[in-house]
Scaffold this active site. Structure first.
Site, PDB file in Angstrom:
ATOM      1  N   ARG A 165       0.824  -1.234   0.000  1.00  0.00           N
ATOM      2  CA  ARG A 165       0.000   0.000   0.000  1.00  0.00           C
ATOM      3  C   ARG A 165       0.853   1.277   0.000  1.00  0.00           C
ATOM      4  O   ARG A 165       0.471   2.280   0.589  1.00  0.00           O
ATOM      5  CB  ARG A 165      -0.946   0.037   1.206  1.00  0.00           C
ATOM      6  CG  ARG A 165      -2.051  -0.990   1.197  1.00  0.00           C
ATOM      7  CD  ARG A 165      -2.991  -0.792   0.004  1.00  0.00           C
ATOM      8  NE  ARG A 165      -4.194  -1.585   0.174  1.00  0.00           N
ATOM      9  CZ  ARG A 165      -4.313  -2.859  -0.190  1.00  0.00           C
ATOM     10  NH1 ARG A 165      -3.295  -3.473  -0.759  1.00  0.00           N
ATOM     11  NH2 ARG A 165      -5.454  -3.498   0.000  1.00  0.00           N
ATOM     12  N   SER A 239     -10.880  -0.510   3.182  1.00  0.00           N
ATOM     13  CA  SER A 239     -10.070  -0.629   4.396  1.00  0.00           C
ATOM     14  C   SER A 239      -9.686   0.755   4.882  1.00  0.00           C
ATOM     15  O   SER A 239      -9.048   1.508   4.148  1.00  0.00           O
ATOM     16  CB  SER A 239      -8.786  -1.404   4.112  1.00  0.00           C
ATOM     17  OG  SER A 239      -9.093  -2.677   3.623  1.00  0.00           O
ATOM     18  N   GLU A 335      -5.259   4.296   6.210  1.00  0.00           N
ATOM     19  CA  GLU A 335      -4.889   3.953   4.839  1.00  0.00           C
ATOM     20  C   GLU A 335      -5.221   5.051   3.827  1.00  0.00           C
ATOM     21  O   GLU A 335      -4.380   5.421   3.022  1.00  0.00           O
ATOM     22  CB  GLU A 335      -5.541   2.613   4.465  1.00  0.00           C
ATOM     23  CG  GLU A 335      -4.808   1.852   3.375  1.00  0.00           C
ATOM     24  CD  GLU A 335      -5.375   2.159   2.023  1.00  0.00           C
ATOM     25  OE1 GLU A 335      -4.625   2.195   1.055  1.00  0.00           O
ATOM     26  OE2 GLU A 335      -6.591   2.402   1.940  1.00  0.00           O
TER      27      GLU A 335
HETATM   28  N1  EPU Z   1     -10.223 -10.538  10.329  1.00  0.00           N
HETATM   29  C1  EPU Z   1     -10.796 -10.612  11.572  1.00  0.00           C
HETATM   30  N2  EPU Z   1     -11.728  -9.687  11.917  1.00  0.00           N
HETATM   31  C2  EPU Z   1     -12.123  -8.706  11.079  1.00  0.00           C
HETATM   32  C3  EPU Z   1     -11.531  -8.615   9.803  1.00  0.00           C
HETATM   33  C4  EPU Z   1     -10.577  -9.544   9.444  1.00  0.00           C
HETATM   34  O1  EPU Z   1     -10.507 -11.481  12.383  1.00  0.00           O
HETATM   35  O2  EPU Z   1     -12.984  -7.920  11.453  1.00  0.00           O
HETATM   36  C5  EPU Z   1      -9.223 -11.541   9.926  1.00  0.00           C
HETATM   37  C6  EPU Z   1      -9.803 -12.528   8.938  1.00  0.00           C
HETATM   38  O3  EPU Z   1     -10.408 -13.594   9.583  1.00  0.00           O
HETATM   39  C7  EPU Z   1      -8.579 -12.963   8.178  1.00  0.00           C
HETATM   40  C8  EPU Z   1      -7.696 -11.741   8.206  1.00  0.00           C
HETATM   41  O4  EPU Z   1      -8.195 -10.901   9.227  1.00  0.00           O
HETATM   42  O5  EPU Z   1      -7.899 -13.981   8.867  1.00  0.00           O
HETATM   43  C9  EPU Z   1      -7.624 -11.010   6.886  1.00  0.00           C
HETATM   44  O6  EPU Z   1      -8.899 -10.589   6.484  1.00  0.00           O
HETATM   45  P1  EPU Z   1      -9.283 -10.406   4.938  1.00  0.00           P
HETATM   46  O7  EPU Z   1      -8.748 -11.504   4.124  1.00  0.00           O
HETATM   47  O8  EPU Z   1     -10.736 -10.085   4.866  1.00  0.00           O
HETATM   48  O9  EPU Z   1      -8.486  -9.154   4.458  1.00  0.00           O
HETATM   49  P2  EPU Z   1      -8.172  -7.760   5.134  1.00  0.00           P
HETATM   50  O10 EPU Z   1      -6.840  -7.845   5.784  1.00  0.00           O
HETATM   51  O11 EPU Z   1      -9.340  -7.308   5.940  1.00  0.00           O
HETATM   52  C10 EPU Z   1      -6.989  -6.895   2.957  1.00  0.00           C
HETATM   53  C11 EPU Z   1      -6.970  -5.620   2.169  1.00  0.00           C
HETATM   54  C12 EPU Z   1      -8.255  -5.481   1.364  1.00  0.00           C
HETATM   55  C13 EPU Z   1      -8.340  -6.681   0.434  1.00  0.00           C
HETATM   56  C14 EPU Z   1      -8.328  -7.966   1.282  1.00  0.00           C
HETATM   57  C15 EPU Z   1      -8.310  -9.218   0.438  1.00  0.00           C
HETATM   58  C16 EPU Z   1      -5.621  -3.995   3.327  1.00  0.00           C
HETATM   59  C17 EPU Z   1      -5.600  -2.743   4.141  1.00  0.00           C
HETATM   60  N3  EPU Z   1      -6.825  -4.473   3.024  1.00  0.00           N
HETATM   61  O12 EPU Z   1      -8.076  -6.792   3.884  1.00  0.00           O
HETATM   62  O13 EPU Z   1      -8.176  -4.312   0.597  1.00  0.00           O
HETATM   63  O14 EPU Z   1      -9.511  -6.627  -0.361  1.00  0.00           O
HETATM   64  O15 EPU Z   1      -7.143  -7.990   2.091  1.00  0.00           O
HETATM   65  O16 EPU Z   1      -7.051  -9.383  -0.141  1.00  0.00           O
HETATM   66  O17 EPU Z   1      -4.566  -4.496   2.973  1.00  0.00           O
HETATM   67  C18 EPU Z   1      -8.712  -1.975   0.680  1.00  0.00           C
HETATM   68  O18 EPU Z   1      -7.505  -1.737   0.680  1.00  0.00           O
HETATM   69  O19 EPU Z   1      -9.571  -1.034   0.702  1.00  0.00           O
HETATM   70  C19 EPU Z   1      -9.167  -3.346   0.701  1.00  0.00           C
HETATM   71  C20 EPU Z   1     -10.452  -3.651   0.817  1.00  0.00           C
END
Ligand code: EPU
Length: 339
Positions: A165, A239, A335
Site C-alpha cells: 500500500r 479498508s 490507509e
Molecule cells: N479478520 C478478523 N476480523 C475482522 C476482519 C478480518 O478477524 O474484522 C481476519 C480474517 O479472519 C482474516 C484476516 O483478518 O484472517 C484477513 O482478512 P481479509 O482476508 O478479509 O483481508 P483484510 O486484511 O481485511 C486486505 C486488504 C483489502 C483486500 C483484502 C483481500 C488492506 C488494508 N486491506 O483486507 O483491501 O480486499 O485484504 O485481499 O490491505 C482496501 O484496501 O480497501 C481493501 C479492501
C-alpha cells in the site's frame, strides 16, 4: 475547460465528509493536465488530483486550491506476444471496467483485484491489492506529468518503489507527479492454484476445480460483496487502516498472549497482522463511535453512519488507534489519503 467554484468535496469522496474545494475542474487529456497545473502554479494555488474519491478523506476546512478531477480515457493494446499482452490505460478509466475488459480478453494479472472502486490512475498511488495480487506485479511503467520539471516522464516499475500500500506517489514524491496513463503487462496463462487463502476456501466450499480469469473475478466479486459495504449505499473508503507489520520478536511476544493471532509471513523477517482482527479483539467490531460504524463484517472498514464532519471521523479513528495500541502495543495507520 470549465472551472467550478466552492464545490462540496463530500459529493466527490465516497466517505461523504468534508468542506468545499475552492475550485474544481475536469481534465480529459494530458495536455489539459499540464495547462491546468501551469495556470494554478502561476496563481500560487495548491493542486489536488482526484480520481474516484474512494481512497481520499476531505477535511472540514475544505481545500483552498484547485481540485483536478482525472477523466483521461483510453484502453489500447500496445504489445502482444505468445505469452503476454501489454495494455495502456488512461488514468481516468474506472479501474473495475479495466479489470473486466482484461478478463474478457482472457488475460491474467489483475482479475483478483476486481470490484475495487476508483480510477486506474489512482491504483499505483497506493499500490492497490487484493486476494494475492497487487498492481506492482503487473505495472510495467506509467506516464506522469512531472510538476517540477514541467514535462511528461515515463516512470518504470522500479522507480515507483512499490511496497505494501505504498509508492513514491504518496511518500517521498508526494504531489510531484500527476499520473496520466498506466501500462500493464498481463499474462495469457490461466490463473494457477494455490490461490490466496480466502479464495481457496471459497473454491473448496463451492466445489470449483477449473480456474479461469472470469471464475476468479466472479468469486472475488462474490466475496467482496459479502464482506465490504457498497460505497454507493453506505459511505466508506474500503479498508480504513493498513494491516499492521510487526518484526519477528514482536510476533513472538504477541503469540505468547494470543496464540490464535492470524499472521502473514512477508518473507523478510516481518509479519503482517490483520488490523481487522486487532480491532475486533479490542472489542470494537460493530460499535458506533462519533457516528462512524466499525463494519460488523470486517472491522477494518469504517462506515460514515451519521458523522457530522471530518472531526467525528478523526475522533473515531484516534479512539480505535488508541484501543489497539493499549491492548497490543501496535501502532496502526490510516490507509486513505487526506486532501
Ligand atoms: N479478520 C478478523 N476480523 C475482522 C476482519 C478480518 O478477524 O474484522 C481476519 C480474517 O479472519 C482474516 C484476516 O483478518 O484472517 C484477513 O482478512 P481479509 O482476508 O478479509 O483481508 P483484510 O486484511 O481485511 C486486505 C486488504 C483489502 C483486500 C483484502 C483481500 C488492506 C488494508 N486491506 O483486507 O483491501 O480486499 O485484504 O485481499 O490491505 C482496501 O484496501 O480497501 C481493501 C479492501
Amino acid at each position: 475547460m470549465e472551472i467550478h467554484t466552492n464545490i462540496p468535496l463530500k459529493n466527490f469522496t465516497t466517505m461523504k465528509l468534508g468542506g468545499n474545494a475552492r475550485f474544481m475542474t475536469e481534465v480529459r487529456t494530458p495536455e489539459e493536465v499540464a495547462a491546468t497545473y501551469r495556470n494554478a502554479k502561476a496563481q500560487s494555488l495548491p493542486v489536488f488530483i482526484l480520481g474516484g474519491g474512494s481512497n481520499v478523506i476531505a477535511k472540514d476546512e475544505g481545500f483552498a486550491g484547485i481540485v483536478i478531477r482525472m477523466r483521461i480515457p483510453g484502453f489500447e493494446v500496445i504489445a502482444d506476444d505468445l505469452n503476454s499482452t501489454t495494455i495502456r490505460v488512461g488514468a481516468g478509466e474506472e479501474w473495475d471496467s479495466v479489470v473486466k475488459r482484461t478478463v474478457d480478453m482472457r488475460l491474467s494479472g489483475i482479475e483478483a483485484m476486481s470490484a475495487i472502486p476508483g480510477t486506474a490512475g489512482a491504483a499505483p498511488v497506493q499500490n492497490i491489492g487484493a486476494y494475492g495480487q497487487e498492481i506492482a506485479d503487473t505495472l510495467e511503467s506509467l506516464v506522469a506529468y512531472d510538476t517540477e520539471q514541467d514535462n511528461f516522464v515515463t516512470l518504470l516499475n522500479e522507480t515507483c518503489e512499490f511496497s505494501y500500500r505504498q509508492s513514491i506517489f504518496r511518500s517521498s514524491q508526494i504531489g510531484r507527479y500527476i499520473i496520466v496513463s498506466i501500462t500493464l503487462k498481463l499474462s495469457k496463462n490461466l490463473p494457477q492454484p494455490p490461490f490466496y487463502e480466502a479464495l481457496q476456501a471459497y473454491f473448496e466450499q463451492h466445489d470449483v476445480h477449473i480456474f479461469t480469469q472470469e471464475i476468479i473475478r466472479n468469486a472475488v466479486i462474490d466475496i467482496r460483496t459479502n464482506k465490504l459495504p457498497d460505497p454507493k449505499l453506505l459511505p466508506n473508503t474500503g479498508s480504513f487502516f493498513k494491516n499492521a507489520i510487526v518484526e519477528d520478536w514482536q510476533l513472538t511476544d504477541l503469540k505468547a498472549s494470543y496464540p490464535d493471532i492470524p499472521t502473514y509471513d512477508m518473507g523478510d523477517g516481518r509479519y503482517k497482522v490483520p488490523t481487522g482482527w486487532l480491532i475486533e479483539q479490542a472489542g470494537l467490531k460493530g460499535k458506533v463511535l462519533h457516528g462512524m460504524k466499525v463494519h460488523d463484517k470486517n472491522a477494518l472498514v469504517l462506515i460514515n453512519q451519521s458523522a457530522t464532519g471530518y472531526h467525528d471521523l478523526a475522533n473515531a479513528r484516534d479512539e480505535i488507534i488508541n484501543a489497539v495500541r493499549d491492548k497490543f502495543k501496535i501502532q496502526i495507520e490510516q490507509e486513505p489519503l487526506e486532501i
